[in-house]
Design an enzyme around this catalytic site. Structure first.
Site, mmCIF file in Angstrom:
data_model
loop_
_atom_site.group_PDB
_atom_site.id
_atom_site.type_symbol
_atom_site.label_atom_id
_atom_site.label_comp_id
_atom_site.label_asym_id
_atom_site.label_seq_id
_atom_site.Cartn_x
_atom_site.Cartn_y
_atom_site.Cartn_z
ATOM 1 N N GLU A 1 -12.108 27.699 -9.468
ATOM 2 C CA GLU A 1 -12.833 26.785 -8.554
ATOM 3 C C GLU A 1 -14.044 26.175 -9.254
ATOM 4 O OE1 GLU A 1 -13.231 27.336 -4.377
ATOM 5 O OE2 GLU A 1 -11.423 28.569 -4.290
HETATM 6 C C1 LIG Z 1 -5.992 32.748 -12.256
HETATM 7 C C2 LIG Z 1 -6.310 31.319 -12.008
HETATM 8 C C3 LIG Z 1 -6.079 30.782 -10.751
HETATM 9 C C4 LIG Z 1 -6.347 29.419 -10.508
HETATM 10 N N1 LIG Z 1 -6.062 28.882 -9.275
HETATM 11 C C5 LIG Z 1 -6.145 27.529 -9.114
HETATM 12 C C6 LIG Z 1 -5.696 26.906 -7.904
HETATM 13 O O1 LIG Z 1 -5.261 27.569 -6.965
HETATM 14 N N2 LIG Z 1 -5.766 25.557 -7.815
HETATM 15 C C7 LIG Z 1 -6.231 24.773 -8.821
HETATM 16 O O2 LIG Z 1 -6.242 23.554 -8.677
HETATM 17 N N3 LIG Z 1 -6.693 25.343 -9.968
HETATM 18 C C8 LIG Z 1 -6.645 26.686 -10.142
HETATM 19 N N4 LIG Z 1 -7.087 27.265 -11.315
HETATM 20 C C9 LIG Z 1 -7.636 26.421 -12.364
HETATM 21 C C10 LIG Z 1 -9.126 26.619 -12.610
HETATM 22 O O3 LIG Z 1 -9.885 26.074 -11.590
HETATM 23 C C11 LIG Z 1 -9.441 26.033 -13.998
HETATM 24 O O4 LIG Z 1 -8.849 26.894 -14.948
HETATM 25 C C12 LIG Z 1 -10.936 25.870 -14.254
HETATM 26 O O5 LIG Z 1 -11.480 24.874 -13.427
HETATM 27 C C13 LIG Z 1 -11.250 25.551 -15.713
HETATM 28 O O6 LIG Z 1 -10.427 24.566 -16.228
HETATM 29 P P1 LIG Z 1 -9.705 24.824 -17.639
HETATM 30 O O7 LIG Z 1 -9.013 26.141 -17.542
HETATM 31 O O8 LIG Z 1 -8.862 23.645 -17.954
HETATM 32 O O9 LIG Z 1 -10.892 24.975 -18.672
HETATM 33 P P2 LIG Z 1 -11.593 23.777 -19.498
HETATM 34 O O10 LIG Z 1 -11.984 22.694 -18.571
HETATM 35 O O11 LIG Z 1 -10.729 23.420 -20.661
HETATM 36 O O12 LIG Z 1 -12.910 24.489 -20.015
HETATM 37 C C14 LIG Z 1 -13.005 25.198 -21.253
HETATM 38 C C15 LIG Z 1 -14.460 25.646 -21.438
HETATM 39 O O13 LIG Z 1 -15.294 24.480 -21.572
HETATM 40 C C16 LIG Z 1 -16.352 24.555 -20.632
HETATM 41 N N5 LIG Z 1 -16.710 23.198 -20.220
HETATM 42 C C17 LIG Z 1 -15.867 22.176 -19.896
HETATM 43 N N6 LIG Z 1 -16.571 21.091 -19.565
HETATM 44 C C18 LIG Z 1 -17.878 21.414 -19.665
HETATM 45 C C19 LIG Z 1 -19.103 20.718 -19.437
HETATM 46 N N7 LIG Z 1 -19.127 19.449 -19.020
HETATM 47 N N8 LIG Z 1 -20.275 21.382 -19.657
HETATM 48 C C20 LIG Z 1 -20.274 22.681 -20.068
HETATM 49 N N9 LIG Z 1 -19.152 23.393 -20.304
HETATM 50 C C21 LIG Z 1 -17.968 22.770 -20.093
HETATM 51 C C22 LIG Z 1 -15.803 25.392 -19.478
HETATM 52 O O14 LIG Z 1 -16.830 25.962 -18.702
HETATM 53 C C23 LIG Z 1 -15.001 26.429 -20.238
HETATM 54 O O15 LIG Z 1 -15.848 27.445 -20.691
HETATM 55 C C24 LIG Z 1 -6.868 28.619 -11.549
HETATM 56 C C25 LIG Z 1 -7.128 29.192 -12.802
HETATM 57 C C26 LIG Z 1 -6.836 30.496 -13.049
HETATM 58 C C27 LIG Z 1 -7.088 31.050 -14.429
#
Ligand SMILES: Cc1cc2nc3c(=O)[nH]c(=O)nc-3n(C[C@H](O)[C@H](O)[C@H](O)COP(=O)(O)OP(=O)(O)OC[C@H]3O[C@@H](n4cnc5c(N)ncnc54)[C@H](O)[C@@H]3O)c2cc1C
Length: 391
Positions: free
Chosen positions: A368
């Site tokens: 989230e």
């Molecule tokens: C178990 C699980 C359940 C989930 N359930 C759902 C669901 O029900 N529905 C849904 O839609 N999604 C869901 N998600 C997705 C989840 O919300 C995303 O994984 C999360 O928002 C992060 O996106 P990403 O994994 O692509 O990481 P990325 O966006 O690739 O981030 C990688 C790193 O970069 C950092 N980062 C990125 N941009 C910035 C910035 N501008 N400033 C500082 N740091 C930054 C992040 O904090 C992180 O540390 C789920 C994820 C998991 C693992």
């Protein structure tokens, strides 16, 4: 602290606590090991009407307007998470998937979907994240092209909680790709829609009882009546949903922290070293004092915001919602890590629940919106505040 909950809220909390103690605790290790979805517990929750706690009375729920039932939702999530945060997610993920309908659904859509969710007959899920759209949720690629009385969806969502088990998916797709985020719309998509299938089921560090799966749309045809709000409102629907759902992630983290603290106190009382209970050592008392203090602080913020939302005041709460999630999830990570430390070598073993709690806590800092993104949200609010204060 009890936080002046109403009698109804205390009853809901106590009911969830009983289910957690009697039905979840005995099976949490089994679910953690076997990685299966907890349908038997979902049925128990439905049997005692716990899915009704965030649904309005008009649609067979228990919530009186203007309340959105956020306090109820947080209380149930917290209590279930004390026992098992993965199992709790079947409930909390359904609330997340339902909020877009509660907040932006038409009367017809509410009548069609909410009574079944209230009865626990159908679970819900929310699909926003895509391979290229994680933290940058505006980088959506899934499209929804209008074709007569239908929309045709193409694209893939990843990491969707309750994926494959839920029957109702509130999902964002681009109806006007040239406009980017402003061209996104939100749809209600039913599980048996032709062209809608499920892909990879993830293997995770923690919350093993929760299923996390890909949603694949390959020419999926959705009736135009399933558009939530208007075309172009998809991103707004998602952001408004997170404003009210993030205290729920906070509550999940809070439950994990409380569960870990409870287990640690029981253990520290009975474990003897140097001829006495380890609870007598001031070094551990100070660690436990920090754990207790931080947990209470997270609880106070979550309950305060939930009460504000339930009063009908949802204006400009984005930064507060972000705060509940960041504070509680950072506390859960810290408290569970300290819990493992206080258990010593036994804490590292699967014989005790604290190592599972530590693995489960980690996700609350990620989903989230990661805690970095939440701090960005709080930071943006502070920039505006700074300008306002400086005149
Ligand atoms: C178990 C699980 C359940 C989930 N359930 C759902 C669901 O029900 N529905 C849904 O839609 N999604 C869901 N998600 C997705 C989840 O919300 C995303 O994984 C999360 O928002 C992060 O996106 P990403 O994994 O692509 O990481 P990325 O966006 O690739 O981030 C990688 C790193 O970069 C950092 N980062 C990125 N941009 C910035 C910035 N501008 N400033 C500082 N740091 C930054 C992040 O904090 C992180 O540390 C789920 C994820 C998991 C693992």
């Amino acid at each position: 602290m009890d936080h002046h909950l109403t009698e109804d809220q205390r009853n809901i909390r106590d009911l969830a606590r009983t289910i957690a103690e009697e039905k979840i605790k005995p099976v949490r290790a089994k679910y953690d090991e076997e990685n299966v979805f907890p349908w038997d517990i979902v049925r128990e929750l439905a049997k005692v009407d716990l899915f009704r706690v965030f649904i309005p009375v008009e649609y067979d729920g228990l919530v009186e307007s203007p309340s959105l039932g956020i306090t109820n939702m947080c209380l149930v999530t917290e209590e279930l998470s004390k026992a098992c945060a993965g199992i709790a997610l079947a409930f909390a993920g359904t609330a997340l998937g339902t909020f877009p309908i509660l907040l932006h659904g038409s009367e017809e859509q509410k009548r069609r979907y909410l009574p079944d969710i209230a009865a626990g007959k159908r679970l819900a899920a929310f699909g926003l994240t895509e391979p290229a759209a994680g933290s940058d949720a505006s980088a959506q690629r899934t499209t929804a092209r209008r074709d007569g009385d239908e929309y045709v969806l193409n694209g893939t969502k990843v990491f969707i909680t309750n994926g494959g088990e839920a029957e109702i998916y509130t999902t964002v797709a681009l109806t006007n790709p040239e406009k980017g985020a402003r061209g996104a719309s939100c749809f209600i998509i039913e599980k048996d829609t032709p062209g809608f299938t499920f892909g990879k089921k993830e293997t995770k560090m923690g919350i093993h009882a929760s299923v996390t799966r890909e949603l694949i749309f390959d020419g999926a045809r959705v009736p135009k009546e399933n558009l939530l709000g208007r075309e172009g409102m998809g991103f707004l629907v998602a952001m408004k949903t997170f404003d009210v759902s993030r205290p729920g992630v906070g509550a999940q983290a809070l439950g994990i922290a409380e569960g870990a603290l409870e287990e640690t106190l029981k253990y520290a009382h009975t474990r003897h070293q140097f001829g006495q209970s380890i609870m007598n050592f001031q070094g551990l008392q100070w660690m436990l004092a920090d754990m207790a203090m931080q947990t209470e602080a997270a609880k106070a913020l979550i309950y305060a915001l939930a009460a504000r939302i339930d009063s009908g005041d949802t204006k400009d709460i984005g930064h507060l919602s972000a705060m509940t999630k960041v504070l509680a999830s950072d506390v859960a990570m810290k408290v569970t890590t300290e819990a493992v430390q206080i258990f010593g070598g036994y804490g590292y073993m699967t014989d005790y629940p604290v190592e599972k709690m530590m693995r489960d806590a980690k996700i609350t800092q990620i989903y989230e919106g990661t805690n970095q993104i939440q701090r960005n949200v709080i930071g943006s609010w502070l920039v505006k505040e700074a300008a306002r204060l400086a005149g």
